[in-house]
Design a protein around this motif. Structure first.
Motif, PDB file in Angstrom:
ATOM      1  N   ASN A 175       0.798  -1.218   0.000  1.00  0.00           N
ATOM      2  CA  ASN A 175       0.000   0.000   0.000  1.00  0.00           C
ATOM      3  C   ASN A 175       0.836   1.274   0.000  1.00  0.00           C
ATOM      4  O   ASN A 175       0.305   2.378   0.176  1.00  0.00           O
ATOM      5  CB  ASN A 175      -0.952   0.005   1.203  1.00  0.00           C
ATOM      6  CG  ASN A 175      -2.088  -0.983   1.039  1.00  0.00           C
ATOM      7  OD1 ASN A 175      -2.950  -0.799   0.186  1.00  0.00           O
ATOM      8  ND2 ASN A 175      -2.071  -2.047   1.844  1.00  0.00           N
ATOM      9  N   LEU A 176       2.132   1.128  -0.233  1.00  0.00           N
ATOM     10  CA  LEU A 176       3.032   2.282  -0.247  1.00  0.00           C
ATOM     11  C   LEU A 176       2.617   3.359  -1.258  1.00  0.00           C
ATOM     12  O   LEU A 176       2.767   4.558  -0.975  1.00  0.00           O
ATOM     13  CB  LEU A 176       4.457   1.810  -0.534  1.00  0.00           C
ATOM     14  CG  LEU A 176       5.600   2.702  -0.044  1.00  0.00           C
ATOM     15  CD1 LEU A 176       5.512   2.919   1.455  1.00  0.00           C
ATOM     16  CD2 LEU A 176       6.948   2.080  -0.421  1.00  0.00           C
ATOM     17  N   PRO A 177       2.067   2.999  -2.441  1.00  0.00           N
ATOM     18  CA  PRO A 177       1.661   4.040  -3.402  1.00  0.00           C
ATOM     19  C   PRO A 177       0.611   5.020  -2.869  1.00  0.00           C
ATOM     20  O   PRO A 177       0.472   6.125  -3.419  1.00  0.00           O
ATOM     21  CB  PRO A 177       1.107   3.231  -4.584  1.00  0.00           C
ATOM     22  CG  PRO A 177       1.811   1.912  -4.506  1.00  0.00           C
ATOM     23  CD  PRO A 177       1.950   1.648  -3.041  1.00  0.00           C
ATOM     24  N   LEU A 178      -0.107   4.643  -1.821  1.00  0.00           N
ATOM     25  CA  LEU A 178      -1.102   5.561  -1.259  1.00  0.00           C
ATOM     26  C   LEU A 178      -0.459   6.815  -0.680  1.00  0.00           C
ATOM     27  O   LEU A 178      -1.138   7.816  -0.422  1.00  0.00           O
ATOM     28  CB  LEU A 178      -1.922   4.852  -0.179  1.00  0.00           C
ATOM     29  CG  LEU A 178      -2.847   3.728  -0.668  1.00  0.00           C
ATOM     30  CD1 LEU A 178      -3.531   3.059   0.513  1.00  0.00           C
ATOM     31  CD2 LEU A 178      -3.892   4.267  -1.646  1.00  0.00           C
ATOM     32  N   LEU A 180       1.091   8.842  -2.283  1.00  0.00           N
ATOM     33  CA  LEU A 180       0.964   9.895  -3.281  1.00  0.00           C
ATOM     34  C   LEU A 180      -0.190  10.849  -2.979  1.00  0.00           C
ATOM     35  O   LEU A 180      -0.126  12.033  -3.321  1.00  0.00           O
ATOM     36  CB  LEU A 180       0.785   9.286  -4.676  1.00  0.00           C
ATOM     37  CG  LEU A 180       1.991   8.509  -5.219  1.00  0.00           C
ATOM     38  CD1 LEU A 180       1.648   7.846  -6.550  1.00  0.00           C
ATOM     39  CD2 LEU A 180       3.194   9.436  -5.378  1.00  0.00           C
ATOM     40  N   GLY A 218      -7.126  11.227  -8.793  1.00  0.00           N
ATOM     41  CA  GLY A 218      -6.551   9.974  -8.311  1.00  0.00           C
ATOM     42  C   GLY A 218      -7.517   9.192  -7.443  1.00  0.00           C
ATOM     43  O   GLY A 218      -7.581   7.960  -7.509  1.00  0.00           O
ATOM     44  N   LEU A 222      -8.946   5.500  -8.083  1.00  0.00           N
ATOM     45  CA  LEU A 222      -8.746   4.455  -7.081  1.00  0.00           C
ATOM     46  C   LEU A 222      -9.952   3.519  -7.002  1.00  0.00           C
ATOM     47  O   LEU A 222      -9.848   2.377  -6.554  1.00  0.00           O
ATOM     48  CB  LEU A 222      -8.490   5.096  -5.706  1.00  0.00           C
ATOM     49  CG  LEU A 222      -7.964   4.202  -4.585  1.00  0.00           C
ATOM     50  CD1 LEU A 222      -6.598   3.636  -4.947  1.00  0.00           C
ATOM     51  CD2 LEU A 222      -7.878   4.991  -3.280  1.00  0.00           C
ATOM     52  N   ARG A 225      -9.692  -0.049  -8.210  1.00  0.00           N
ATOM     53  CA  ARG A 225      -8.879  -1.035  -7.481  1.00  0.00           C
ATOM     54  C   ARG A 225      -9.793  -2.050  -6.801  1.00  0.00           C
ATOM     55  O   ARG A 225     -10.836  -1.683  -6.238  1.00  0.00           O
ATOM     56  CB  ARG A 225      -8.015  -0.307  -6.446  1.00  0.00           C
ATOM     57  CG  ARG A 225      -7.252  -1.230  -5.504  1.00  0.00           C
ATOM     58  CD  ARG A 225      -6.294  -0.438  -4.631  1.00  0.00           C
ATOM     59  NE  ARG A 225      -5.830  -1.248  -3.499  1.00  0.00           N
ATOM     60  CZ  ARG A 225      -4.819  -0.923  -2.712  1.00  0.00           C
ATOM     61  NH1 ARG A 225      -4.161   0.193  -2.942  1.00  0.00           N
ATOM     62  NH2 ARG A 225      -4.463  -1.688  -1.704  1.00  0.00           N
TER      63      ARG A 225
END
Length: 308
Positions: A175-178, A180, A218, A222, A225
């Protein structure tokens, strides 16, 4: 004599409360709650059950209070010489709080935040340490740089979100891209805030508006997903846009200090609808409402305390 001492003691307590900026701390709680929603939804998709109970959730909420509270206190500690000229009414330059006392106060909050996170897991402790280091770096150095400042502060808020996700350590990297979302949103707030004393530039203002637009787009994207419901996110996304876009557009068009301060205040408080949109998408609209319930609390406190 006793009444005089009580007066000065209450005045000093009020000064240290001002240093903490309570309305902002409420928004940090929303970060962690959104992160917990992300962790819970991701775990549910894999068929797992959360090992974190009420005590673990409380530990993360206490941790973010310590980290954010300590960070904003150190903001005033490092800015004391500048505030003496530009904002002499602030607690340290006005003499209501001492610079050394504020540094000790902020240090205790940061240490308490790290300690509370460590009580849950090593992963949470590492995230907390990185957030604390980023906050001090921002206060002492990065905030004076056009690019490094917004990036550092955005990463701190993103770290706060990931602090909630760290309730399930194995879900942190996926979940690291969250990161952004808070990175872009806080980048917008921090960019435009650089002109809140002497006025800013239209270029910086429209850059901030563009970043807000990217965050909204974004969040819409999302919804594609797995496990994320756009239907649940949409109402909170609409509220976010209505709350933050008008003051940012006004400040971009006319970058006067008062309009910029209004935009910054709106942006800081709008972090709650941002987190509510994330929480609703991952955890359902009821969870989003729970996070959004922090909004009137933050609004109410903003009438008593500065947010900038």
């Amino acid at each position: 004599m006793t009444s005089d001492r009580a007066f000065f003691a209450s005045r000093r307590v009020w000064a240290y409360l001002q240093l903490l900026r309570p309305p902002n701390i409420i928004t940090a709680l929303a970060d962690v709650l959104a992160g917990l929603a992300v962790a819970g939804a991701s775990l549910s998709l894999s068929g797992g059950t959360s090992p974190v109970g009420p005590l673990g959730i409380t530990a993360l909420l206490v941790a973010t209070v310590g980290l954010y509270g300590g960070g904003v206190v150190f903001n005033d500690v490092f800015d004391a010489p500048l505030d003496a000229d530009e904002r002499p009414e602030r607690p340290i330059p006005s003499g209501s709080a001492s610079r050394s006392g504020a540094a000790l106060f902020g240090g205790l909050f940061l240490a308490g935040g790290i300690g509370a996170a460590a009580g849950l897991s090593i992963t949470s402790a590492i995230v907390a340490i990185l957030v604390a280091a980023g906050a001090v770096l921002y206060d002492a150095y990065a905030k004076h740089h056009t690019v490094l400042g917004p990036v550092t502060m955005g990463l701190c808020r993103g770290g706060n979100l990931l602090l909630g996700v760290s309730a399930v350590p194995s879900l942190l990297l996926p979940n690291l891209p969250l990161l952004l979302f808070p990175l872009a949103f806080v980048g917008a707030i921090t960019s435009i805030s650089q002109g809140e004393v002497h006025g800013g530039s239209r270029r910086t203002g429209w850059l901030a508006v563009t970043l807000i637009g990217l965050v909204l787009a974004g969040l819409l994207a999302l919804g594609s997903r797995p496990g994320v419901s756009l239907l649940h996110t949409a109402p909170f996304l609409l509220l976010l846009g209505v709350q933050v876009l008008p003051p940012f557009v006004r400040a971009a068009h006319t970058p006067a200090p008062e309009l910029i301060q209004n935009a910054v205040e709106a942006g800081v408080v709008a972090l709650i609808p941002l987190n509510a949109a994330l929480a609703a998408g991952f955890g359902g609209w009821l969870y989003g409402v729970l996070v959004l319930a922090l909004l009137p609390v933050s609004f109410g406190l903003s009438r008593l305390f500065d947010v900038t």
